[in-house]
Motif scaffolding. Structure first.
Motif, PDB file in Angstrom:
ATOM      1  N   VAL A  30      25.530  25.551   0.436  1.00 27.18           N
ATOM      2  CA  VAL A  30      24.567  26.588   0.804  1.00 27.18           C
ATOM      3  C   VAL A  30      24.701  27.770  -0.156  1.00 27.18           C
ATOM      4  O   VAL A  30      23.698  28.300  -0.667  1.00 27.18           O
ATOM      5  CB  VAL A  30      24.801  27.046   2.257  1.00 27.18           C
ATOM      6  CG1 VAL A  30      23.934  28.262   2.593  1.00 27.18           C
ATOM      7  CG2 VAL A  30      24.493  25.911   3.220  1.00 27.18           C
ATOM      8  N   GLU A  31      25.937  28.166  -0.407  1.00 22.08           N
ATOM      9  CA  GLU A  31      26.177  29.278  -1.328  1.00 22.08           C
ATOM     10  C   GLU A  31      25.737  28.937  -2.751  1.00 22.08           C
ATOM     11  O   GLU A  31      25.331  29.820  -3.505  1.00 22.08           O
ATOM     12  CB  GLU A  31      27.654  29.654  -1.300  1.00 22.08           C
ATOM     13  CG  GLU A  31      28.094  30.239   0.054  1.00 22.08           C
ATOM     14  CD  GLU A  31      29.595  30.346   0.197  1.00 22.08           C
ATOM     15  OE1 GLU A  31      30.316  29.825  -0.701  1.00 22.08           O
ATOM     16  OE2 GLU A  31      30.054  30.929   1.197  1.00 22.08           O
ATOM     17  N   GLY A  32      25.799  27.647  -3.100  1.00 18.13           N
ATOM     18  CA  GLY A  32      25.357  27.213  -4.417  1.00 18.13           C
ATOM     19  C   GLY A  32      23.854  27.010  -4.516  1.00 18.13           C
ATOM     20  O   GLY A  32      23.340  26.716  -5.606  1.00 18.13           O
ATOM     21  N   GLY A  33      23.155  27.159  -3.387  1.00 17.05           N
ATOM     22  CA  GLY A  33      21.699  27.060  -3.405  1.00 17.05           C
ATOM     23  C   GLY A  33      21.132  25.677  -3.204  1.00 17.05           C
ATOM     24  O   GLY A  33      19.909  25.496  -3.239  1.00 17.05           O
ATOM     25  N   GLY A  34      21.991  24.681  -2.953  1.00 21.48           N
ATOM     26  CA  GLY A  34      21.493  23.312  -2.837  1.00 21.48           C
ATOM     27  C   GLY A  34      21.165  22.862  -1.429  1.00 21.48           C
ATOM     28  O   GLY A  34      20.442  21.882  -1.241  1.00 21.48           O
ATOM     29  N   MET A  35      21.702  23.581  -0.416  1.00 23.16           N
ATOM     30  CA  MET A  35      21.487  23.184   0.966  1.00 23.16           C
ATOM     31  C   MET A  35      21.099  24.389   1.820  1.00 23.16           C
ATOM     32  O   MET A  35      21.408  25.534   1.475  1.00 23.16           O
ATOM     33  CB  MET A  35      22.739  22.509   1.548  1.00 23.16           C
ATOM     34  CG  MET A  35      23.059  21.164   0.919  1.00 23.16           C
ATOM     35  SD  MET A  35      24.568  20.415   1.609  1.00 23.16           S
ATOM     36  CE  MET A  35      24.033  20.068   3.269  1.00 23.16           C
ATOM     37  N   ARG A  36      20.466  24.083   2.936  1.00 23.69           N
ATOM     38  CA  ARG A  36      20.082  25.102   3.909  1.00 23.69           C
ATOM     39  C   ARG A  36      20.571  24.671   5.286  1.00 23.69           C
ATOM     40  O   ARG A  36      20.422  23.503   5.661  1.00 23.69           O
ATOM     41  CB  ARG A  36      18.557  25.265   3.918  1.00 23.69           C
ATOM     42  CG  ARG A  36      18.030  26.282   4.924  1.00 23.69           C
ATOM     43  CD  ARG A  36      16.511  26.404   4.836  1.00 23.69           C
ATOM     44  NE  ARG A  36      16.099  26.960   3.554  1.00 23.69           N
ATOM     45  CZ  ARG A  36      15.348  26.309   2.667  1.00 23.69           C
ATOM     46  NH1 ARG A  36      14.902  25.083   2.940  1.00 23.69           N
ATOM     47  NH2 ARG A  36      15.036  26.869   1.514  1.00 23.69           N
ATOM     48  N   MET A  37      21.173  25.599   6.044  1.00 21.03           N
ATOM     49  CA  MET A  37      21.620  25.307   7.400  1.00 21.03           C
ATOM     50  C   MET A  37      20.549  25.788   8.378  1.00 21.03           C
ATOM     51  O   MET A  37      20.221  26.973   8.414  1.00 21.03           O
ATOM     52  CB  MET A  37      22.968  25.980   7.681  1.00 21.03           C
ATOM     53  CG  MET A  37      24.099  25.419   6.830  1.00 21.03           C
ATOM     54  SD  MET A  37      25.749  26.071   7.266  1.00 21.03           S
ATOM     55  CE  MET A  37      25.626  27.770   6.649  1.00 21.03           C
ATOM     56  N   LEU A  38      20.015  24.876   9.173  1.00 16.97           N
ATOM     57  CA  LEU A  38      18.904  25.197  10.071  1.00 16.97           C
ATOM     58  C   LEU A  38      19.352  25.660  11.444  1.00 16.97           C
ATOM     59  O   LEU A  38      18.621  26.382  12.130  1.00 16.97           O
ATOM     60  CB  LEU A  38      17.993  23.971  10.236  1.00 16.97           C
ATOM     61  CG  LEU A  38      17.420  23.366   8.960  1.00 16.97           C
ATOM     62  CD1 LEU A  38      16.544  22.171   9.309  1.00 16.97           C
ATOM     63  CD2 LEU A  38      16.628  24.405   8.176  1.00 16.97           C
ATOM     64  N   TYR A  92      32.061  13.452   4.395  1.00 13.21           N
ATOM     65  CA  TYR A  92      31.058  14.498   4.302  1.00 13.21           C
ATOM     66  C   TYR A  92      30.610  14.699   2.862  1.00 13.21           C
ATOM     67  O   TYR A  92      29.464  15.097   2.611  1.00 13.21           O
ATOM     68  CB  TYR A  92      31.598  15.809   4.870  1.00 13.21           C
ATOM     69  CG  TYR A  92      31.531  15.913   6.374  1.00 13.21           C
ATOM     70  CD1 TYR A  92      30.353  15.633   7.061  1.00 13.21           C
ATOM     71  CD2 TYR A  92      32.640  16.308   7.112  1.00 13.21           C
ATOM     72  CE1 TYR A  92      30.285  15.720   8.440  1.00 13.21           C
ATOM     73  CE2 TYR A  92      32.586  16.410   8.497  1.00 13.21           C
ATOM     74  CZ  TYR A  92      31.408  16.116   9.148  1.00 13.21           C
ATOM     75  OH  TYR A  92      31.342  16.208  10.521  1.00 13.21           O
ATOM     76  N   ALA A  93      31.502  14.459   1.907  1.00 15.06           N
ATOM     77  CA  ALA A  93      31.131  14.601   0.503  1.00 15.06           C
ATOM     78  C   ALA A  93      29.975  13.664   0.154  1.00 15.06           C
ATOM     79  O   ALA A  93      29.031  14.049  -0.549  1.00 15.06           O
ATOM     80  CB  ALA A  93      32.335  14.314  -0.391  1.00 15.06           C
ATOM     81  N   GLU A  94      30.044  12.428   0.663  1.00 13.23           N
ATOM     82  CA  GLU A  94      28.955  11.485   0.419  1.00 13.23           C
ATOM     83  C   GLU A  94      27.674  11.918   1.124  1.00 13.23           C
ATOM     84  O   GLU A  94      26.573  11.772   0.580  1.00 13.23           O
ATOM     85  CB  GLU A  94      29.361  10.090   0.880  1.00 13.23           C
ATOM     86  CG  GLU A  94      30.481   9.467   0.065  1.00 13.23           C
ATOM     87  CD  GLU A  94      30.896   8.107   0.597  1.00 13.23           C
ATOM     88  OE1 GLU A  94      31.314   7.266  -0.218  1.00 13.23           O
ATOM     89  OE2 GLU A  94      30.792   7.876   1.819  1.00 13.23           O
ATOM     90  N   VAL A  95      27.811  12.450   2.325  1.00 13.04           N
ATOM     91  CA  VAL A  95      26.637  12.915   3.068  1.00 13.04           C
ATOM     92  C   VAL A  95      25.948  14.043   2.308  1.00 13.04           C
ATOM     93  O   VAL A  95      24.726  14.019   2.103  1.00 13.04           O
ATOM     94  CB  VAL A  95      27.020  13.380   4.487  1.00 13.04           C
ATOM     95  CG1 VAL A  95      25.810  13.995   5.193  1.00 13.04           C
ATOM     96  CG2 VAL A  95      27.557  12.210   5.307  1.00 13.04           C
ATOM     97  N   THR A  96      26.724  15.043   1.884  1.00  8.57           N
ATOM     98  CA  THR A  96      26.117  16.180   1.197  1.00  8.57           C
ATOM     99  C   THR A  96      25.507  15.768  -0.138  1.00  8.57           C
ATOM    100  O   THR A  96      24.424  16.242  -0.500  1.00  8.57           O
ATOM    101  CB  THR A  96      27.154  17.290   0.977  1.00  8.57           C
ATOM    102  OG1 THR A  96      28.294  16.764   0.287  1.00  8.57           O
ATOM    103  CG2 THR A  96      27.621  17.868   2.292  1.00  8.57           C
ATOM    104  N   THR A  97      26.173  14.884  -0.881  1.00  3.78           N
ATOM    105  CA  THR A  97      25.621  14.409  -2.149  1.00  3.78           C
ATOM    106  C   THR A  97      24.298  13.689  -1.928  1.00  3.78           C
ATOM    107  O   THR A  97      23.336  13.872  -2.698  1.00  3.78           O
ATOM    108  CB  THR A  97      26.620  13.469  -2.844  1.00  3.78           C
ATOM    109  OG1 THR A  97      27.819  14.178  -3.149  1.00  3.78           O
ATOM    110  CG2 THR A  97      26.030  12.912  -4.144  1.00  3.78           C
ATOM    111  N   SER A  98      24.221  12.894  -0.877  1.00  4.07           N
ATOM    112  CA  SER A  98      23.000  12.138  -0.588  1.00  4.07           C
ATOM    113  C   SER A  98      21.873  13.052  -0.105  1.00  4.07           C
ATOM    114  O   SER A  98      20.696  12.797  -0.394  1.00  4.07           O
ATOM    115  CB  SER A  98      23.282  11.052   0.456  1.00  4.07           C
ATOM    116  OG  SER A  98      24.197  10.090  -0.062  1.00  4.07           O
TER     117      SER A  98
END
Length: 326
Positions: free
Chosen positions: A216-224, A190-196
Motif C-alpha cells: 500500500v505504501e509502495g502504491g501497488g495495493m489499496r486496502m478497502l 501471503y507473498a504469492e497472494v500479493t504478487t498475484s
C-alpha cells in the motif's frame, strides 16, 4: 482430562471463597513453567508468546520455557501440552484460534476435546484481516468491490494462504454476508497472494495488515476494509467492514491468540495467570511490541475466552459446513 469448563468455573468460585487468591501464590510456581507453542521459533505466534512470557517469568520469579512443537496449524502444540501435563500446574500453552475453533471441525479428530480437555486462561491479542485489491483494479472502495463481485458469480477471484485458512474462511463469510459468489484461488504464502494481486492474476485477498501495508505504501495495493469491529491501530485509516455495503453491523472476523491450560489445572493458578497476563498487557511497551508484529493486546477473563471459543466455533462451523456442501 474430562473436567468440564462449567464445573471448573464453579469449583473456582468455591475455592476463591474458601481460600482467596493467596492459595495460588503460596508456593506456586514451584519450578519452571513450560509453555507449548504449536509454531516454529521466529514465527508470529512464537514471537507473541515470548513478548508475554518474558515479563511473566520476572513476575512469577521462575523461568518460563517456550517449547516449540510446530505442525498441523498449531494442533500439535496443543496435543503436546496435554501429553506432557502431569498435574503439577506448570504446563501451559499459547495458541491461535484455529486449533480450538476450526481444526476440530475440519480434521475430525485432533486427539483432544476442546471443552473437556482444555481450560482457557485469557486472550492475549487479536489480529484482523484487511480486504486488499490492486490500485490498477479500478475498485476504489468496499461498495465498488461488492458491486463488482455481484455482477455475476465468480466475477471476483480472490487468493488465500490455503484451503481452510483464516483468510479463506473470512472471504467465504464475507461473500455469504454480502450475497455474492467469489472464486477461491489457494496459495501457500501471503507473498504469492500479493504478487498475484498486483500482477492482475487475481482480484483481491484478505490478509494481515502487516502483509499488505508495504505494498500500500509502495502504491501497488489499496486496502478497502478491515474485519475487526473497531479501527485497527496498525491501519487506522482503513474503514471497518461491519455495516458497510450491505454487510451486517456485527460482521467480525479476527485471528486471536490465547493462553491455555490443561483441564484440571488449579483454578486459583488460572486466576493468578489471568491477573498477571492482564497486567502485562496493560504495559504500553508490550502493546507496542505486539502491534509491531500485527497484533493488538486483548486482555480478558477465562470466561470471556471460553465464550469467544464457543462463538467462533459456531460461526466458523457454519462457514465450513457450507464450503464442504458445495
Amino acid at each position: 482430562m474430562t473436567i468440564q469448563i462449567t464445573r471448573r468455573a464453579a469449583l473456582g468460585c468455591a475455592l476463591a471463597l474458601a481460600a482467596g487468591p493467596a492459595f495460588a501464590q503460596d508456593g506456586w510456581p514451584s519450578g519452571p513453567l513450560h509453555i507449548y507453542v504449536g509454531f516454529p521459533a521466529g514465527s508470529s505466534p512464537d514471537t507473541l508468546a515470548r513478548i508475554v512470557t518474558e515479563p511473566l517469568a520476572e513476575r512469577l520469579g521462575q523461568p518460563v520455557v517456550i517449547e516449540n512443537r510446530p505442525g498441523a496449524g498449531g494442533v500439535i502444540g496443543v496435543q503436546q501440552m496435554l501429553a506432557n501435563a502431569d498435574g503439577d500446574d506448570l504446563t501451559f500453552g499459547t495458541t491461535i484460534n484455529g486449533p480450538l475453533t476450526t481444526a476440530p471441525r475440519m480434521m475430525g479428530d485432533t486427539g483432544y476435546d476442546v471443552e473437556a480437555d482444555i481450560a482457557p486462561v485469557t486472550l492475549i491479542a487479536t489480529s484482523p484481516l484487511v480486504l486488499a485489491v490492486s490500485t490498477s483494479s479500478g475498485i476504489e472502495d468496499l461498495e465498488g468491490f461488492v458491486e463488482a463481485a455481484g455482477a455475476e458469480p465468480d466475477a471476483i477471484a480472490y487468493g488465500s494462504v490455503g484451503q481452510g485458512s483464516g483468510a479463506h474462511l473470512t472471504a467465504e463469510l464475507f461473500a455469504e454476508d454480502a450475497g455474492v459468489e467469489m472464486l477461491h484461488i489457494p496459495f501457500t504464502s501471503y507473498a504469492e497472494v500479493t504478487t498475484s494481486i498486483m500482477g492482475g492474476e487475481i482480484d483481491a485477498g484478505f490478509m494481515a495488515p502487516s502483509a499488505a501495508l508495504p505494498h500500500v505504501e509502495g502504491g501497488g495495493m489499496r486496502m478497502l476494509g478491515i474485519t475487526s469491529s473497531e479501527p485497527f491501530a496498525q491501519a487506522p485509516d482503513v474503514p471497518v467492514i461491519a455495516g458497510k455495503a450491505g454487510l451486517p453491523d456485527d460482521f467480525r472476523a479476527e485471528l486471536w491468540n490465547g493462553f491455555i491450560a490443561p483441564a484440571g489445572t488449579d483454578p486459583a493458578v488460572i486466576e493468578r495467570l489471568t491477573t498477571e497476563i492482564d497486567e502485562i498487557l496493560q504495559d504500553e511497551g508490550v502493546q507496542d511490541q505486539l502491534l509491531a508484529i500485527g497484533w493488538q493486546a486483548a486482555p480478558g477473563t477465562a470466561d470471556e475466552m471460553a465464550q469467544r471459543i464457543s462463538a467462533d466455533t459456531e460461526m466458523w462451523g457454519t462457514v465450513i459446513d457450507r464450503i464442504e456442501a458445495e
